[in-house]
Design a protein around this motif. Structure first.
Motif, PDB file in Angstrom:
ATOM      1  N   ASP A  42       0.793  -1.409  -0.139  1.00  0.00           N
ATOM      2  CA  ASP A  42       0.298   0.191  -0.161  1.00  0.00           C
ATOM      3  C   ASP A  42       0.992   1.163  -0.193  1.00  0.00           C
ATOM      4  O   ASP A  42       2.533   1.818   0.551  1.00  0.00           O
ATOM      5  N   HIS A  43       0.512   2.052  -0.573  1.00  0.00           N
ATOM      6  CA  HIS A  43       1.332   3.099  -0.284  1.00  0.00           C
ATOM      7  C   HIS A  43       0.967   4.107   0.829  1.00  0.00           C
ATOM      8  O   HIS A  43      -0.461   3.653   1.518  1.00  0.00           O
ATOM      9  N   ILE A  44       1.427   5.158   1.040  1.00  0.00           N
ATOM     10  CA  ILE A  44       1.015   5.074   2.612  1.00  0.00           C
ATOM     11  C   ILE A  44      -0.249   5.863   2.591  1.00  0.00           C
ATOM     12  O   ILE A  44      -0.088   6.816   1.514  1.00  0.00           O
ATOM     13  N   GLY A  45      -1.076   6.559   3.327  1.00  0.00           N
ATOM     14  CA  GLY A  45      -2.157   7.027   3.149  1.00  0.00           C
ATOM     15  C   GLY A  45      -2.745   5.845   2.635  1.00  0.00           C
ATOM     16  O   GLY A  45      -4.149   5.974   2.882  1.00  0.00           O
ATOM     17  N   CYS A  46      -3.252   5.028   2.165  1.00  0.00           N
ATOM     18  CA  CYS A  46      -3.554   4.143   1.330  1.00  0.00           C
ATOM     19  C   CYS A  46      -3.636   2.357   1.917  1.00  0.00           C
ATOM     20  O   CYS A  46      -2.827   2.614   3.260  1.00  0.00           O
ATOM     21  N   GLY A  47      -5.128   2.316   2.159  1.00  0.00           N
ATOM     22  CA  GLY A  47      -5.179   0.280   2.453  1.00  0.00           C
ATOM     23  C   GLY A  47      -4.525   0.303   4.451  1.00  0.00           C
ATOM     24  O   GLY A  47      -5.494   1.503   4.860  1.00  0.00           O
ATOM     25  N   LEU A  48      -3.871  -0.211   4.388  1.00  0.00           N
ATOM     26  CA  LEU A  48      -3.588  -0.544   5.674  1.00  0.00           C
ATOM     27  C   LEU A  48      -2.187  -0.058   6.346  1.00  0.00           C
ATOM     28  O   LEU A  48      -1.941   0.255   7.385  1.00  0.00           O
ATOM     29  N   SER A  49      -1.473   0.819   5.100  1.00  0.00           N
ATOM     30  CA  SER A  49      -0.739   1.563   5.301  1.00  0.00           C
ATOM     31  C   SER A  49      -1.031   2.832   6.527  1.00  0.00           C
ATOM     32  O   SER A  49      -1.863   3.127   6.261  1.00  0.00           O
ATOM     33  N   ASP A  50       0.234   3.434   6.951  1.00  0.00           N
ATOM     34  CA  ASP A  50       0.423   4.312   7.919  1.00  0.00           C
ATOM     35  C   ASP A  50      -0.042   5.453   7.095  1.00  0.00           C
ATOM     36  O   ASP A  50      -0.715   5.577   6.012  1.00  0.00           O
ATOM     37  N   LYS A  51      -1.437   6.795   7.847  1.00  0.00           N
ATOM     38  CA  LYS A  51      -2.262   7.749   7.526  1.00  0.00           C
ATOM     39  C   LYS A  51      -1.363   9.143   7.892  1.00  0.00           C
ATOM     40  O   LYS A  51      -2.444   9.633   8.359  1.00  0.00           O
ATOM     41  N   PRO A  52      -0.278   9.225   7.674  1.00  0.00           N
ATOM     42  CA  PRO A  52       0.394  10.610   8.414  1.00  0.00           C
ATOM     43  C   PRO A  52      -0.413  11.694   7.889  1.00  0.00           C
ATOM     44  O   PRO A  52      -0.474  11.950   6.826  1.00  0.00           O
ATOM     45  N   PRO A  53      -0.106  12.587   9.092  1.00  0.00           N
ATOM     46  CA  PRO A  53      -0.930  14.247   8.183  1.00  0.00           C
ATOM     47  C   PRO A  53       0.351  14.941   7.316  1.00  0.00           C
ATOM     48  O   PRO A  53       1.796  14.503   7.857  1.00  0.00           O
ATOM     49  N   VAL A  54      -0.515  15.742   7.421  1.00  0.00           N
ATOM     50  CA  VAL A  54      -0.063  16.660   5.415  1.00  0.00           C
ATOM     51  C   VAL A  54       0.998  17.218   6.565  1.00  0.00           C
ATOM     52  O   VAL A  54       2.524  17.887   5.332  1.00  0.00           O
ATOM     53  N   THR A  55       1.476  17.485   7.606  1.00  0.00           N
ATOM     54  CA  THR A  55       2.280  18.461   8.575  1.00  0.00           C
ATOM     55  C   THR A  55       3.347  17.490   8.606  1.00  0.00           C
ATOM     56  O   THR A  55       4.759  17.899   8.593  1.00  0.00           O
ATOM     57  N   SER A  56       3.421  15.729   7.950  1.00  0.00           N
ATOM     58  CA  SER A  56       4.312  15.367   8.170  1.00  0.00           C
ATOM     59  C   SER A  56       5.316  14.043   7.459  1.00  0.00           C
ATOM     60  O   SER A  56       5.756  13.639   7.177  1.00  0.00           O
ATOM     61  N   TYR A  57       3.585  14.277   5.685  1.00  0.00           N
ATOM     62  CA  TYR A  57       4.103  14.197   4.619  1.00  0.00           C
ATOM     63  C   TYR A  57       3.202  14.414   4.045  1.00  0.00           C
ATOM     64  O   TYR A  57       2.079  15.085   4.274  1.00  0.00           O
ATOM     65  N   ASP A  58       3.662  14.709   2.320  1.00  0.00           N
ATOM     66  CA  ASP A  58       2.736  15.769   1.694  1.00  0.00           C
ATOM     67  C   ASP A  58       2.073  15.455   0.400  1.00  0.00           C
ATOM     68  O   ASP A  58       1.262  15.966  -0.119  1.00  0.00           O
ATOM     69  N   TYR A  59       2.246  13.790  -0.501  1.00  0.00           N
ATOM     70  CA  TYR A  59       1.565  12.765  -0.596  1.00  0.00           C
ATOM     71  C   TYR A  59       1.706  12.942  -2.052  1.00  0.00           C
ATOM     72  O   TYR A  59       0.987  13.439  -2.713  1.00  0.00           O
ATOM     73  N   ALA A  60       2.803  14.227  -2.336  1.00  0.00           N
ATOM     74  CA  ALA A  60       2.743  14.714  -3.386  1.00  0.00           C
ATOM     75  C   ALA A  60       3.668  12.950  -4.480  1.00  0.00           C
ATOM     76  O   ALA A  60       3.808  12.497  -4.376  1.00  0.00           O
ATOM     77  N   LEU A  61       3.311  13.331  -5.550  1.00  0.00           N
ATOM     78  CA  LEU A  61       3.789  12.282  -6.551  1.00  0.00           C
ATOM     79  C   LEU A  61       5.280  12.598  -6.567  1.00  0.00           C
ATOM     80  O   LEU A  61       5.705  10.982  -6.543  1.00  0.00           O
TER      81      LEU A  61
END
Length: 189
Positions: free
Chosen positions: A1-20
């Motif tokens: 799973d990508h970070i934030g998807c499925g059962l992976s961790d879902k950190p806030p945008v302050t610690s991960y920007d979710y960009a390509l």
């Protein structure tokens, strides 16, 4: 799973920007950690295609084969429109309410993105990781990050991936749209 998807961790945008770029960096870090540096068979699908092909653009000599389904490694052609079901998710406020509030994207994919209805327990399991506003952040960011013009943050990566496409012309490449397309000969495997 990508970070934030499925059962992976879902950190806030302050610690991960979710960009390509972060997704490509994640793939690169994983392969480096595993010591995978050559003879890579890149299997990519959907947004993972852009992630994988951007990685390939960084490391073209590491790629041995490519299997690509339902994806692209270039900007959306000017003659094509982003499907309205995705475009609506990019509308400020409305996109957040639909995707993060009502789980529009994941539910739509589970209901409309299939040939046959998914049995209830399986559908419930697929949607379970996306059970709250914060757990749908990554899906919303994927939709927001689709580069449609040169001012979009991911545009340069997409153009770089497109620029490198000719360098794969001598590699075994399989392009398909669904599981029915996966027919390989022994030389490919």
């Amino acid at each position: 799973d990508h970070i934030g998807c499925g059962l992976s961790d879902k950190p806030p945008v302050t610690s991960y920007d979710y960009a390509l770029k972060s997704r490509v960096d994640d793939l690169e870090a994983l392969l480096d950690h595993l010591g995978v540096k050559a003879n890579i068979t890149l299997v990519v699908q959907d947004w993972g295609g852009m992630i994988g092909m951007a990685y390939a653009a960084r490391h073209p000599t590491c790629i041995k084969r490519i299997v690509a389904t339902n994806t692209g490694a270039f900007p959306l052609p000017k003659t094509k429109k982003l499907p309205w079901q995705i475009a609506i998710g990019r509308v400020p406020v409305l996109g957040a309410v639909l995707i993060r509030g009502f789980n529009f994207f994941a539910r739509g994919a589970a209901d409309l993105g299939v040939l046959r209805p998914i049995p209830g327990p399986s559908r419930k399991a697929l949607l379970a990781p996306y059970d709250s506003w914060n757990h749908r952040r990554a899906v919303h960011r994927f939709v927001q990050d689709i580069p449609l013009r040169d001012t979009d943050a991911a545009w340069a990566l997409v153009k770089q991936a497109e620029h490198h496409l000719p360098s794969y012309r001598n590699l075994p490449v399989f392009i398909g749209w669904g599981l029915q397309d996966f027919v390989f000969d022994q030389d490919f495997l």
